[in-house]
Write a protein that holds these residues in place. Structure first.
Motif, PDB file in Angstrom:
ATOM      1  N   TYR A   1      35.002  38.411  34.614  1.00 43.89           N
ATOM      2  CA  TYR A   1      35.455  38.484  35.877  1.00 43.89           C
ATOM      3  C   TYR A   1      36.317  37.261  36.411  1.00 43.89           C
ATOM      4  CZ  TYR A   1      33.676  43.286  36.942  1.00 43.89           C
ATOM      5  OH  TYR A   1      33.917  44.568  36.849  1.00 43.89           O
TER       6      TYR A   1
ATOM      7  N   ILE B   1      47.006  45.170  32.490  1.00 42.57           N
ATOM      8  CA  ILE B   1      47.393  44.422  33.686  1.00 42.57           C
ATOM      9  C   ILE B   1      48.630  43.270  33.145  1.00 42.57           C
ATOM     10  CG2 ILE B   1      46.666  42.589  35.161  1.00 42.57           C
ATOM     11  CD1 ILE B   1      43.673  43.288  34.712  1.00 42.57           C
TER      12      ILE B   1
ATOM     13  N   VAL C   1      43.377  43.469  39.318  1.00 43.23           N
ATOM     14  CA  VAL C   1      43.106  42.830  38.324  1.00 43.23           C
ATOM     15  C   VAL C   1      41.619  43.363  37.895  1.00 43.23           C
ATOM     16  CG1 VAL C   1      44.475  40.717  38.586  1.00 43.23           C
ATOM     17  CG2 VAL C   1      42.098  40.765  39.099  1.00 43.23           C
ATOM     18  N   GLY C   2      41.328  44.450  38.503  1.00 44.85           N
ATOM     19  CA  GLY C   2      40.208  45.250  37.900  1.00 44.85           C
ATOM     20  C   GLY C   2      38.547  44.930  38.576  1.00 44.85           C
TER      21      GLY C   2
ATOM     22  N   LYS D   1      37.816  35.154  34.636  1.00 46.95           N
ATOM     23  CA  LYS D   1      39.165  35.131  33.856  1.00 46.95           C
ATOM     24  C   LYS D   1      40.082  36.104  34.810  1.00 46.95           C
ATOM     25  CE  LYS D   1      38.609  32.709  30.179  1.00 46.95           C
ATOM     26  NZ  LYS D   1      39.797  31.558  29.365  1.00 46.95           N
ATOM     27  N   ARG D   2      39.513  37.074  35.167  1.00 45.20           N
ATOM     28  CA  ARG D   2      40.244  37.919  35.957  1.00 45.20           C
ATOM     29  C   ARG D   2      40.743  37.421  37.489  1.00 45.20           C
ATOM     30  NH1 ARG D   2      38.839  43.924  35.154  1.00 45.20           N
ATOM     31  NH2 ARG D   2      37.798  43.684  32.895  1.00 45.20           N
TER      32      ARG D   2
ATOM     33  N   ILE E   1      42.233  43.758  29.856  1.00 44.10           N
ATOM     34  CA  ILE E   1      43.168  42.908  30.654  1.00 44.10           C
ATOM     35  C   ILE E   1      44.660  43.122  30.289  1.00 44.10           C
ATOM     36  CG2 ILE E   1      43.893  40.590  31.151  1.00 44.10           C
ATOM     37  CD1 ILE E   1      40.948  39.654  31.200  1.00 44.10           C
TER      38      ILE E   1
ATOM     39  N   GLU F   1      36.645  43.585  26.930  1.00 43.51           N
ATOM     40  CA  GLU F   1      37.233  42.673  28.325  1.00 43.51           C
ATOM     41  C   GLU F   1      38.804  42.711  28.104  1.00 43.51           C
ATOM     42  OE1 GLU F   1      33.500  40.385  30.070  1.00 43.51           O
ATOM     43  OE2 GLU F   1      34.349  39.557  28.220  1.00 43.51           O
TER      44      GLU F   1
END
Lengths: 334, 249
Positions: free
Chosen positions: B153, B190, B133-134, B155-156, B187, B183
């Protein structure tokens, strides 16, 4: 020679994130010393103390176990006001097994630990869905109810209790058994609470919806934490039964519920070591203040207030932080 | 594959006191679909998700997952079937490092089933999932305390926690809210990747522009009722939706 101050822990921690990479005996000592302190301290104390203070050490260790038991529950999101329930169940079970069936302490204590734990877990499982103060109220009431049941139905010796129970072979067995139990509980459960299992328990305390959302049955985990905590308390009760050679209604007294909480709060919640430290401060303090007679409770209360106001995080957390910030002189150039 | 749709919601009702949060909600979701669930604030989107995932019990109606009635099941059982959700308000363990936050979903019985009994090193798996997720592998960000991470981050991390459960149906509750355009843009791939893996996704979103780029279908709720259901273009042309969003002319 010029010098600058540097923190000892930084070098150790920087080399790796989670695992400590130790590079010298000195660094090993830095990590080992605080862990060795309770082990060495307890062994030295057990040899150095007079018979009277050895008895105090027994009582300290028992309250430390109860405080550890309270802290395990608190870390799992259950605030208990009834450690006396665990203590009393263990005490009565050991007393009953010894009095009616004549089983020796070597049998009654392990059995009372397990069945005391099971009994308390069964009693509290129906109310696990209650949160916060509602759960606490039930834990407060249960030991009080059990006392009245013993009194009213006159079972297990009624108000007289069961006396003339078997003792340990020598006082050395007593003292080393409780020391071993305390150290095992302290280090064992500290490790458990740091494991992934412990992380789930702390997660339930922090945000139970998020844990449920991970497909985890939080009630099953709470039941396991409850069993662990109540077994610890039941062990303490069973042990004391064979020290006092008596079991009766006082084992459900409020002291066994409140003092462990005070110890955990004074020592510092959330580490188990804090709870132990708290018991090692409060119980001897109460003994020392005995000479003051009626004013004892006043001074005792005053100390409690001073501790909690001056160090609301708890003594252990304060000492731990200072230890981590400890500095030494390091050479910069000669 | 079964003949049943992945998810079926039938005649669902829920009220909180006198407030009708959900009224007569019906829809079906096919395997592999990406459904956008939109509507003004307080229209019942999150309640609908709470009903599906068992956090709230419906007053009436039923929820079927692959034809199986899961109405009013407790959340942990719903998750074990393969429905994972994220929360709108992320609430990680702030004092723990980000990767330690992944341990709880990785401890789930669902994960144990999926990998044939056990996961090896949970920490390593956690780091792998975070990378997906990065969370850059070589950067320290996965080791930082969650309290030190920016919202993006967090949220990821929330998304990674849901992915860890290897769900068939993912419900993402306002994943994009509070994020910058950059951002969100990072996402989106993903989510595209999750779709390629065949996951069915429900997204609750206020960020319609981004949502419409990936959604197959949109359901619009207003005052707990479904007022539109269909592909993006048709739904946004609908008069009722315009009224709900912009007010009556």
């Amino acid at each position: 020679m010029r010098r600058r101050k540097e923190r000892i822990d930084r070098g150790i921690k920087v080399r790796s994130g989670d695992v400590f990479a130790l590079c010298s005996w000195r660094e090993m000592l830095y990590l080992a010393a605080p862990r060795m302190l309770p082990i060495v301290g307890l062994l030295v104390l057990s040899l150095a103390l007079s018979v009277y203070w050895q008895r105090v050490l027994l009582s300290v260790s028992v309250f430390a176990l109860l405080a550890i038991s309270w802290d395990i529950l608190a870390q799992s999101g259950m605030i208990s006001l009834g450690q006396a329930l665990f203590f009393g169940s263990g005490a009565y079970l050991a007393g009953i097994m010894n009095h009616y069936w004549g089983w020796p302490p070597a049998v009654t204590i392990p059995l009372a630990t397990i069945f005391g734990g099971l009994l308390c877990t069964l009693l509290l499982t129906p109310v696990l869905r209650l949160r916060g103060i509602y759960f606490s109220m039930v834990t407060l009431v249960l030991p009080l109810m059990l006392v009245r049941i013993v009194e009213a139905t006159r079972i297990f010796g009624g108000t007289e209790g069961l006396s003339g129970l078997a003792s340990f072979p020598t006082r050395w067995v007593e003292i080393y058994l409780i020391i071993a139990a305390l150290l095992a509980a302290l280090f064992g459960f500290r490790r458990l609470m740091d494991s992934d299992f412990g992380l789930v328990l702390k997660g339930i305390n922090d945000n139970d919806r998020s844990v449920m959302n991970a497909g985890i049955n939080i009630y099953w985990f709470k039941i396991q934490a409850l069993f662990i905590a109540s077994s610890v308390g039941a062990f303490a009760g069973a042990f004391m039964t064979h020290v006092y050679l008596f079991v009766g209604m006082p084992v459900f007294a409020l002291d066994y519920s409140i003092l462990p909480i005070a110890a955990a709060v004074v020592g510092g919640i959330g580490t188990l070591a804090g709870s132990t430290l708290g018991a090692f401060i409060l119980v001897p303090l109460s003994e020392i203040l005995r000479g003051l007679g009626g004013l004892r409770i006043v001074f005792y209360g005053l100390f409690l207030v001073i501790f909690t106001v001056a160090l609301p995080e708890g003594i252990f957390h304060y000492v731990q932080r200072k230890y981590h910030q400890f500095e030494r002189w390091a050479e910069v150039e000669r | 594959m079964s003949d049943f749709p992945l998810l079926g919601v039938r005649r669902l009702y829920k009220n909180f006191g006198g407030v009708q949060a959900i009224q007569d909600l019906n829809f079906e979701l096919a395997e592999g679909e990406l459904l956008g669930l939109i509507g003004p604030n307080g229209s019942g989107k999150t309640t609908a998700v709470n009903l599906i995932t068992g956090f709230v019990k419906p007053a009436q109606g039923e929820i079927l997952y692959r034809g199986r009635d899961i109405t009013a099941w407790p959340p942990y059982k719903v998750v074990r079937l393969g429905i994972a959700r994220t929360f709108q308000m992320v609430k990680p363990f702030y004092q723990l490092p980000a990767y330690k936050n992944m341990i709880i979903p990785l401890y789930s019985p669902r994960v144990k089933q999926m990998t044939g009994g056990k996961y090896g090193d949970r920490n390593a798996v956690a780091l792998d999932l975070l990378e997906e997720v990065g969370f850059e592998r070589d950067a320290l960000v996965a080791y930082k305390a969650a309290s030190a991470l920016p919202q993006g981050y967090l949220k990821r991390l929330e998304l990674a926690k849901a992915i860890a459960l290897n769900p068939d149906l993912m419900i993402l509750d306002e994943l994009f809210s509070g994020l910058s355009l950059a951002e969100v843009a990072s996402i989106l791939p993903i989510i595209e990747k999750l779709r390629q893996q065949g996951k069915t996704i429900i997204m609750i979103e206020h960020r319609l522009k981004e949502l419409f780029r990936i959604a197959d279908r949109v359901i619009v709720l207003n005052f707990g009722q479904k007022i539109a259901d269909g592909n993006v273009a048709d739904v946004m042309e609908s008069r009722e939706v315009k009224n709900a969003y912009l007010g009556t002319e």
